[in-house]
Design an enzyme around this catalytic site. Structure first.
Site, short mmCIF file in Angstrom:
data_model
loop_
_atom_site.label_atom_id
_atom_site.label_comp_id
_atom_site.label_asym_id
_atom_site.label_seq_id
_atom_site.Cartn_x
_atom_site.Cartn_y
_atom_site.Cartn_z
N HIS A 146 2.04 0.54 0.90
CA HIS A 146 1.71 -0.22 1.96
C HIS A 146 1.36 -1.52 2.03
O HIS A 146 1.04 -2.05 0.80
CB HIS A 146 1.10 0.60 3.14
CG HIS A 146 -0.26 0.79 2.46
ND1 HIS A 146 -1.47 0.28 2.20
CD2 HIS A 146 -0.79 2.23 2.33
CE1 HIS A 146 -2.37 0.98 1.36
NE2 HIS A 146 -2.29 2.09 1.57
N HIS A 175 -1.70 -1.87 -0.83
CA HIS A 175 -1.38 -1.80 -2.31
C HIS A 175 -0.75 -3.21 -2.70
O HIS A 175 -0.75 -3.57 -3.58
CB HIS A 175 -0.30 -0.74 -2.51
CG HIS A 175 -0.59 0.75 -2.41
ND1 HIS A 175 -0.03 1.23 -1.27
CD2 HIS A 175 -1.47 1.27 -3.11
CE1 HIS A 175 -0.67 2.66 -1.24
NE2 HIS A 175 -1.34 2.61 -2.23
N GLN A 213 -6.42 15.15 -9.20
CA GLN A 213 -7.39 14.46 -8.44
C GLN A 213 -7.26 15.08 -6.89
O GLN A 213 -7.78 14.77 -5.93
CB GLN A 213 -7.28 13.05 -8.27
CG GLN A 213 -6.07 12.40 -7.75
CD GLN A 213 -5.97 10.72 -7.71
OE1 GLN A 213 -5.76 10.57 -8.83
NE2 GLN A 213 -6.37 10.26 -6.61
N LYS A 226 -11.28 -0.27 -0.62
CA LYS A 226 -11.21 0.86 0.64
C LYS A 226 -11.65 2.28 0.00
O LYS A 226 -12.28 3.00 0.64
CB LYS A 226 -9.61 1.23 0.81
CG LYS A 226 -9.18 2.37 1.12
CD LYS A 226 -8.82 2.59 2.58
CE LYS A 226 -8.44 3.96 2.76
NZ LYS A 226 -7.97 4.99 1.86
P1 AMP Z 1 -3.80 5.12 -3.77
O1 AMP Z 1 -2.23 4.85 -3.92
O2 AMP Z 1 -4.14 5.67 -2.55
O3 AMP Z 1 -4.26 5.68 -5.15
O4 AMP Z 1 -4.23 3.68 -4.05
C1 AMP Z 1 -4.02 2.92 -4.89
C2 AMP Z 1 -5.03 1.59 -4.79
O5 AMP Z 1 -4.69 0.82 -3.73
C3 AMP Z 1 -6.44 2.02 -4.88
O6 AMP Z 1 -7.16 0.77 -5.72
C4 AMP Z 1 -6.81 1.58 -3.65
O7 AMP Z 1 -8.25 1.51 -3.55
C5 AMP Z 1 -6.04 0.60 -3.17
N1 AMP Z 1 -5.71 0.80 -1.74
C6 AMP Z 1 -5.45 1.76 -0.95
N2 AMP Z 1 -5.43 1.36 0.36
C7 AMP Z 1 -5.98 0.05 0.45
C8 AMP Z 1 -6.16 -0.73 1.66
N3 AMP Z 1 -6.23 -0.35 2.82
N4 AMP Z 1 -6.71 -2.05 1.27
C9 AMP Z 1 -6.95 -2.20 0.00
N5 AMP Z 1 -6.74 -1.81 -1.17
C10 AMP Z 1 -6.23 -0.52 -0.78
#
Ligand code: AMP
Length: 250
Positions: A31, A34, A58, A146
């Site tokens: 989204h 990312h 995880q 986040k």
């Molecule tokens: P995930 O795919 O949820 O493991 O997230 C991958 C990376 O994207 C991690 O570093 C998260 O902290 C970052 N991330 C997820 N959602 C957001 C957001 N809304 N704003 C900024 N970074 C994000």
């Protein structure tokens, strides 16, 4: 944009890119949050590598991992448009070539906030990120605020093990109504989605953590915690089956 399913073919690509390399590890279902990490990485210079791995170590419940959205084709289109050089798509068994025998753990910051309700979660995150750092060998890696506790633990790991990578924090990207963007938002029902921004509202406007908790409980959330650490206020709460987290600077 190149996509790599095998680590050996990625290794060859990596050997021909010797200078700056930016890295954004993800679990996919991408989204704007990312994509902001990707944008920061691109601005930093050098080719950008994104990994998509739904990391089994995880997750606390197998159903949560099974339900995790995996819109791969759409993800690849978004990454290509964002100017990403390489996408790493290894299968878990290739990353866990040790058959899950080795694990990295942390004994302090992983025991607060999400730690107690998600046993083993941060060990899983640290282990997969260490493995990915060794594979990608980035000069810079980008993580979202986040997941602030995760960011803090990764900074700690880099420090503890003298890893040669600069961690770049990126502020949380939100929907217009304040809800922090998350792949899990896709799992909310229409009614839950309407309630979800109350987490951000409570974090930013309640006078203290007790008031924030009370407001969320009254709105129908099942609150896991509202706590303050490291100059920030954090909350985790369930709406139905979906667990949402958020945090703001105090
Ligand atoms: P995930 O795919 O949820 O493991 O997230 C991958 C990376 O994207 C991690 O570093 C998260 O902290 C970052 N991330 C997820 N959602 C957001 C957001 N809304 N704003 C900024 N970074 C994000």
């Amino acid at each position: 944009m190149k996509t790599f399913e095998s680590l050996s073919s990625f290794k060859e690509w990596r050997q021909s890119h010797l200078n700056k390399v930016g890295f954004v590890p993800t679990m996919g279902a991408l989204h704007r949050g990312h994509l902001e990490l990707v944008r920061r990485a691109t601005m930093n210079g050098g080719p950008v590598v994104v990994s998509i791995v739904v990391n089994p170590t995880q997750f606390n419940a197998p159903q949560d991992m099974e339900r995790y959205p995996r819109p791969l084709e759409q993800d690849l289109r978004l990454l290509e448009d964002a100017g990403v050089a390489a996408v790493l798509l290894p299968k878990p068994h290739e990353i866990y070539n040790d058959d899950y025998r080795y694990e990295l753990s942390e004994k302090q910051d992983s025991n607060v906030l999400c730690g107690p309700t998600r046993p083993g979660h941060f060990n899983g995150v640290l282990t997969v990120v260490l493995k990915l750092f060794q594979i990608v060998r980035p000069t810079h890696a980008f993580f979202g605020e986040k997941d602030y506790q995760q960011l803090k633990l990764i900074e700690g790991m880099v420090n503890a093990f003298f890893l040669d990578v600069e961690i770049v924090p990126v502020p949380t990207v939100r929907e217009a109504d304040g809800l922090a963007m998350s792949s899990r938002n896709l799992l909310l029902t229409e009614d839950e989605r309407k309630l979800a921004p109350k987490i951000y509202e409570a974090l930013t406007t309640a006078r203290n953590t007790n008031e924030a908790r009370e407001r969320l409980e009254n709105a129908g959330f099942k609150v896991d915690y509202v706590e303050e650490h490291w100059g920030r206020r954090f909350a985790a709460a369930f709406l139905g089956r979906v667990r949402l987290i958020d945090n703001v600077a105090l």
